[in-house]
Scaffold this motif. Structure first.
Motif, PDB file in Angstrom:
ATOM      1  N   LEU A 110      12.135   9.775  11.527  1.00 19.80           N
ATOM      2  CA  LEU A 110      12.182   9.005  10.270  1.00 19.80           C
ATOM      3  C   LEU A 110      13.722   9.537   9.801  1.00 19.80           C
ATOM      4  O   LEU A 110      14.695   8.761   9.264  1.00 19.80           O
ATOM      5  N   GLU A 134      -9.716   1.099   3.154  1.00 20.08           N
ATOM      6  CA  GLU A 134      -9.882   0.286   4.400  1.00 20.08           C
ATOM      7  C   GLU A 134     -10.362  -1.163   3.957  1.00 20.08           C
ATOM      8  O   GLU A 134      -9.891  -2.104   4.557  1.00 20.08           O
ATOM      9  N   LYS A 181      -3.499   1.642  12.783  1.00 21.52           N
ATOM     10  CA  LYS A 181      -4.628   0.653  12.549  1.00 21.52           C
ATOM     11  C   LYS A 181      -4.215  -0.687  11.867  1.00 21.52           C
ATOM     12  O   LYS A 181      -4.660  -1.857  12.141  1.00 21.52           O
ATOM     13  N   LEU A 182      -3.076  -0.654  10.976  1.00 23.50           N
ATOM     14  CA  LEU A 182      -2.758  -2.043  10.571  1.00 23.50           C
ATOM     15  C   LEU A 182      -2.156  -2.667  11.672  1.00 23.50           C
ATOM     16  O   LEU A 182      -2.250  -3.977  11.628  1.00 23.50           O
ATOM     17  N   PHE A 214      16.465   2.412   4.461  1.00 20.72           N
ATOM     18  CA  PHE A 214      15.397   3.608   4.763  1.00 20.72           C
ATOM     19  C   PHE A 214      14.455   3.413   5.680  1.00 20.72           C
ATOM     20  O   PHE A 214      13.715   2.307   5.425  1.00 20.72           O
ATOM     21  N   ASN A 226       2.631  10.783  -2.268  1.00 11.26           N
ATOM     22  CA  ASN A 226       3.524  11.908  -2.428  1.00 11.26           C
ATOM     23  C   ASN A 226       4.783  11.443  -3.160  1.00 11.26           C
ATOM     24  O   ASN A 226       5.325  12.548  -3.982  1.00 11.26           O
ATOM     25  N   LEU A 247       6.397   5.164   8.136  1.00  8.13           N
ATOM     26  CA  LEU A 247       5.203   5.956   8.453  1.00  8.13           C
ATOM     27  C   LEU A 247       5.680   7.573   8.487  1.00  8.13           C
ATOM     28  O   LEU A 247       6.542   7.860   7.929  1.00  8.13           O
ATOM     29  N   ALA A 258      -2.058   5.142  -4.003  1.00 11.20           N
ATOM     30  CA  ALA A 258      -2.934   6.078  -3.260  1.00 11.20           C
ATOM     31  C   ALA A 258      -4.119   6.505  -4.521  1.00 11.20           C
ATOM     32  O   ALA A 258      -3.972   6.639  -5.613  1.00 11.20           O
ATOM     33  N   SER A 259      -5.423   6.510  -3.992  1.00 10.73           N
ATOM     34  CA  SER A 259      -6.595   7.014  -4.751  1.00 10.73           C
ATOM     35  C   SER A 259      -6.336   8.389  -5.468  1.00 10.73           C
ATOM     36  O   SER A 259      -6.643   8.286  -6.591  1.00 10.73           O
ATOM     37  N   SER A 284       0.560   7.202   6.698  1.00 10.61           N
ATOM     38  CA  SER A 284       0.482   7.932   7.824  1.00 10.61           C
ATOM     39  C   SER A 284       0.728   7.120   8.893  1.00 10.61           C
ATOM     40  O   SER A 284       0.340   5.746   8.865  1.00 10.61           O
ATOM     41  N   ILE A 288       0.943  -1.186  -0.050  1.00 11.07           N
ATOM     42  CA  ILE A 288      -0.074  -0.121  -0.073  1.00 11.07           C
ATOM     43  C   ILE A 288       0.854   1.254  -0.050  1.00 11.07           C
ATOM     44  O   ILE A 288       1.713   1.348   1.008  1.00 11.07           O
ATOM     45  N   PHE A 295       3.713  -1.149   4.009  1.00 13.21           N
ATOM     46  CA  PHE A 295       2.574  -0.031   3.948  1.00 13.21           C
ATOM     47  C   PHE A 295       3.730   1.204   3.875  1.00 13.21           C
ATOM     48  O   PHE A 295       4.403   1.398   4.791  1.00 13.21           O
ATOM     49  N   THR A 296       3.430   2.361   3.085  1.00 11.25           N
ATOM     50  CA  THR A 296       3.901   3.762   3.555  1.00 11.25           C
ATOM     51  C   THR A 296       2.737   4.476   3.584  1.00 11.25           C
ATOM     52  O   THR A 296       1.868   4.613   2.737  1.00 11.25           O
TER      53      THR A 296
HETATM   54  P1  NAP Z   1      -2.231   7.951   4.275  1.00  9.87           P
HETATM   55  O1  NAP Z   1      -3.777   8.512   4.500  1.00  9.87           O
HETATM   56  O2  NAP Z   1      -1.847   6.871   5.671  1.00  9.87           O
HETATM   57  O3  NAP Z   1      -2.445   6.961   2.949  1.00  9.87           O
HETATM   58  C1  NAP Z   1      -1.458   6.186   2.701  1.00  9.87           C
HETATM   59  C2  NAP Z   1      -1.996   5.044   1.907  1.00  9.87           C
HETATM   60  O4  NAP Z   1      -2.753   4.317   2.762  1.00  9.87           O
HETATM   61  C3  NAP Z   1      -2.897   5.334   0.836  1.00  9.87           C
HETATM   62  O5  NAP Z   1      -2.846   4.411  -0.301  1.00  9.87           O
HETATM   63  C4  NAP Z   1      -4.213   5.334   1.356  1.00  9.87           C
HETATM   64  O6  NAP Z   1      -5.256   4.880   0.315  1.00  9.87           O
HETATM   65  C5  NAP Z   1      -4.036   4.048   2.329  1.00  9.87           C
HETATM   66  N1  NAP Z   1      -4.898   4.118   3.463  1.00  9.87           N
HETATM   67  C6  NAP Z   1      -5.892   5.158   3.877  1.00  9.87           C
HETATM   68  N2  NAP Z   1      -6.622   4.570   5.055  1.00  9.87           N
HETATM   69  C7  NAP Z   1      -6.212   3.247   5.140  1.00  9.87           C
HETATM   70  C8  NAP Z   1      -6.653   2.180   6.114  1.00  9.87           C
HETATM   71  N3  NAP Z   1      -7.557   2.441   6.862  1.00  9.87           N
HETATM   72  N4  NAP Z   1      -5.837   1.142   5.909  1.00  9.87           N
HETATM   73  C9  NAP Z   1      -4.811   0.898   4.869  1.00  9.87           C
HETATM   74  N5  NAP Z   1      -4.691   1.710   4.040  1.00  9.87           N
HETATM   75  C10 NAP Z   1      -5.387   3.007   4.348  1.00  9.87           C
HETATM   76  O7  NAP Z   1      -1.114   8.927   4.153  1.00  9.87           O
HETATM   77  P2  NAP Z   1      -0.978   9.960   2.863  1.00  9.87           P
HETATM   78  O8  NAP Z   1      -1.626  11.015   3.517  1.00  9.87           O
HETATM   79  O9  NAP Z   1      -1.450   9.383   1.626  1.00  9.87           O
HETATM   80  O10 NAP Z   1       0.423  10.151   2.791  1.00  9.87           O
HETATM   81  C11 NAP Z   1       1.266  10.902   3.590  1.00  9.87           C
HETATM   82  C12 NAP Z   1       1.777  10.105   4.877  1.00  9.87           C
HETATM   83  O11 NAP Z   1       2.834   9.073   4.444  1.00  9.87           O
HETATM   84  C13 NAP Z   1       2.486  11.194   5.871  1.00  9.87           C
HETATM   85  O12 NAP Z   1       2.402  10.641   7.085  1.00  9.87           O
HETATM   86  C14 NAP Z   1       3.967  10.553   5.615  1.00  9.87           C
HETATM   87  O13 NAP Z   1       4.905  10.990   6.370  1.00  9.87           O
HETATM   88  C15 NAP Z   1       3.821   9.310   5.054  1.00  9.87           C
HETATM   89  N6  NAP Z   1       5.153   8.712   4.509  1.00  9.87           N
HETATM   90  C16 NAP Z   1       5.962   7.985   4.901  1.00  9.87           C
HETATM   91  C17 NAP Z   1       7.214   7.584   4.244  1.00  9.87           C
HETATM   92  C18 NAP Z   1       8.217   6.873   4.729  1.00  9.87           C
HETATM   93  O14 NAP Z   1       8.926   6.404   3.782  1.00  9.87           O
HETATM   94  N7  NAP Z   1       8.130   6.717   6.066  1.00  9.87           N
HETATM   95  C19 NAP Z   1       7.328   8.037   2.738  1.00  9.87           C
HETATM   96  C20 NAP Z   1       6.248   8.984   2.202  1.00  9.87           C
HETATM   97  C21 NAP Z   1       5.268   9.249   3.020  1.00  9.87           C
HETATM   98  P3  NAP Z   1      -6.388   6.007  -0.303  1.00  9.87           P
HETATM   99  O15 NAP Z   1      -5.473   7.073  -1.172  1.00  9.87           O
HETATM  100  O16 NAP Z   1      -7.134   5.321  -1.233  1.00  9.87           O
HETATM  101  O17 NAP Z   1      -7.070   6.861   0.854  1.00  9.87           O
END
Ligand code: NAP
Length: 475
Positions: free
Chosen positions: A405, A205, A231-232, A443, A148, A247, A173-174, A225, A144, A222-223
């Protein structure tokens, strides 16, 4: 408006439902991508499971050849893919080209690294026994990815999984699924066997629940929030499903008096504003030592004011739009909160009126720890500046976060470099380097920034089981 199909078991398949992909620079939809329901997600996992025995039995070299062929296909379509990344995500085209180039490098790195998934033979200490360590692929992996880095972060998961001998189902991502469809076209053109790599889309979800509950899915990577990561973790308990989690982050960046000044300004610009500040490793808190604070602030603000904001497809643009209206509103709320608590906006601070989700690049000084932007992820071109006096204080402030991170420091003092390496709570540390990510080095995050590592040799390990085989012998 064209509707793109999903890539299921070697075919591009339509569906009665679809999501509209919005260009953040215009706020307008420009393409649609099909979505699927729970039974079809189960089917995709079953097809990945059916493809697993043949894929794992290929030689590592044969799997590498497939991945290299995918990399070649993506390379052939690099410009077109970069344009799509800019249209779905908003980032400047030059940065999208960089993202595609790094995706190709990830594919090539893991193609090679898969050939080095070595086990070992241990010198035995019981007569008549031999002890072997064997590495085998986990099985079906659900991936998943966030919006960004729309293509890069999906590739960062599926390339090592496939190289290890796993089969994969990717959910992008959608908001940014189009580049993953191009990736699927590259897999198709490279004639990778059906079911080895699939792209699905639908309710996040629901898809996560299918991956969590289906025993055929052996791991989720998963990458996204920290909120969804938690939740996972909760959902994984029922089957003790392994997770790799990349995350959120809230990177500190420390500029010491002894830094190479120009390098520090340049590195801070990149670490803060790359990807319009929407990077998990973006510098979110910039601490500058008092001896150079005033000089640094004036040079930095001058650079920020000179940045060109606009549609990422236009030449010379440094800063694109935020990904959507809610991202923009969140950024404005952080600015308002900072000002309410005494922060001083040195430049920017406002929405740019008109189409799209644009924010003026913003620098804020006089910040205090309780300001939201000092502890909540920012994900916007907002640079908070804080003055510090000594190294111990800077390290304490840098580590005062639930995230870990990445962290950055600019200094020419070698002893200090070692102290920082050892004491900063972060999975990636850039010393005099604002862009520390590379295919060849691990990473990932500490604390609430996640579990496990991507990239490097560690990235492959995430998709391998380690088995001990004890062999009893005649003598
Ligand atoms: P997000 O809301 O957590 O979404 C990320 C992915 O998870 C999307 O594909 C999203 O699908 C899906 N998702 C949403 N709700 C879910 C659920 N209940 N169960 C499983 N998957 C679910 O995060 P975002 O706002 O798109 O991305 C930004 C976040 O990613 C920030 O917190 C950032 O720091 C983090 N990030 C971390 C890294 C790293 O390597 N550590 C790298 C890049 C980004 P939908 O798009 O369909 O909602």
């Amino acid at each position: 408006m064209e509707t793109k199909n999903l890539y299921l078991n070697g075919k591009f398949v339509s569906s009665s439902d679809a999501v509209t992909v919005i260009n953040p620079a215009t706020g307008e939809g420009f393409a649609r991508v099909a979505t699927i329901d729970a039974p079809k997600v189960r089917q995709a996992l079953a097809d990945a499971h059916a493809a697993f025995p043949a894929w794992r039995q290929l030689t590592a070299k044969a799997r590498a050849d497939y991945l290299l062929a995918v990399a070649d296909q993506l390379s052939r379509r690099a410009d077109e893919t970069a344009k799509i990344v800019t249209m779905e995500n908003g980032k400047p085209l030059a940065q999208s080209k960089g993202e595609v180039a790094l995706s190709i490098d990830h594919l090539r790195w893991f193609a090679e690294e898969g050939r080095r998934a070595y086990g070992r033979i241990i010198p035995h200490q019981t007569p008549g026994k031999r002890n072997l360590v064997v590495k085998t692929p986990l099985g079906v992996v659900g991936a998943i990815a966030p919006w960004n880095f729309p293509i890069l972060l999906g590739v960062r998961k599926i390339a090592p999984a496939l190289a290890a001998g796993c089969t994969t189902v990717l959910k992008p991502a959608s908001q940014t699924p189009l580049s993953s469809i191009i990736l699927a076209e590259c897999f198709d053109a490279a004639k990778v066997p059906a079911g080895v790599f699939q792209v699905i889309l639908g309710s996040a979800e629901m898809i996560a629940n299918q991956m969590l509950s289906d025993p055929l899915c052996r791991k989720i990577t998963f990458t996204g929030s920290t909120e969804v990561g938690k939740k996972l973790i909760a959902g994984a308990a029922a089957q003790v499903k392994p997770l790799s989690l990349e995350l959120g982050g809230h990177a500190p960046l420390l500029v010491f008096d002894d830094a190479d000044f120009e390098k520090a300004v340049e590195g801070t610009m990149i670490a803060k504003f790359r990807n319009t500040g929407q990077s998990c490793i973006a510098a979110n808190r910039i601490y500058v030592q008092s001896g150079i604070y005033d000089r640094f602030v004036s040079a930095f603000v001058a650079r920020v004011k000179a940045m060109k904001v606009g549609n990422g497809l236009e030449a010379g643009v440094d800063i694109g739009p935020l990904v959507n209206e809610s991202g923009l509103k969140g950024a404005l709320a952080q600015i308002e909160d900072a000002v309410r608590r005494g922060g001083k906006v040195l430049c920017g601070g406002k929405r740019i009126e008109g189409k799209g989700f644009f924010l003026e690049p913003t620098v804020i000084a006089n910040l205090h720890g309780e300001s939201a932007c000092m502890h909540e992820e920012t994900f916007a071109p907002i640079a908070p500046l804080v003055r510090f006096e000594d190294e111990a204080d800077a390290i304490a402030q840098a580590n005062a976060s639930v995230y870990g991170l990445s962290a950055y420091a600019f200094t020419r003092d070698l002893d200090r470099t070692f102290r920082l390496m050892e004491s900063l709570d972060a999975g990636t540390i850039g010393i005099n380097d604002g862009v520390p990510t590379t295919s060849v080095a691990p990473f990932g995050g500490v604390k609430q920034s996640g579990w496990g590592r991507e990239l490097g040799i560690e990235g492959l390990e995430e998709f391998l089981e380690t088995k001990h085989v004890s062999i009893g012998m005649g003598s």
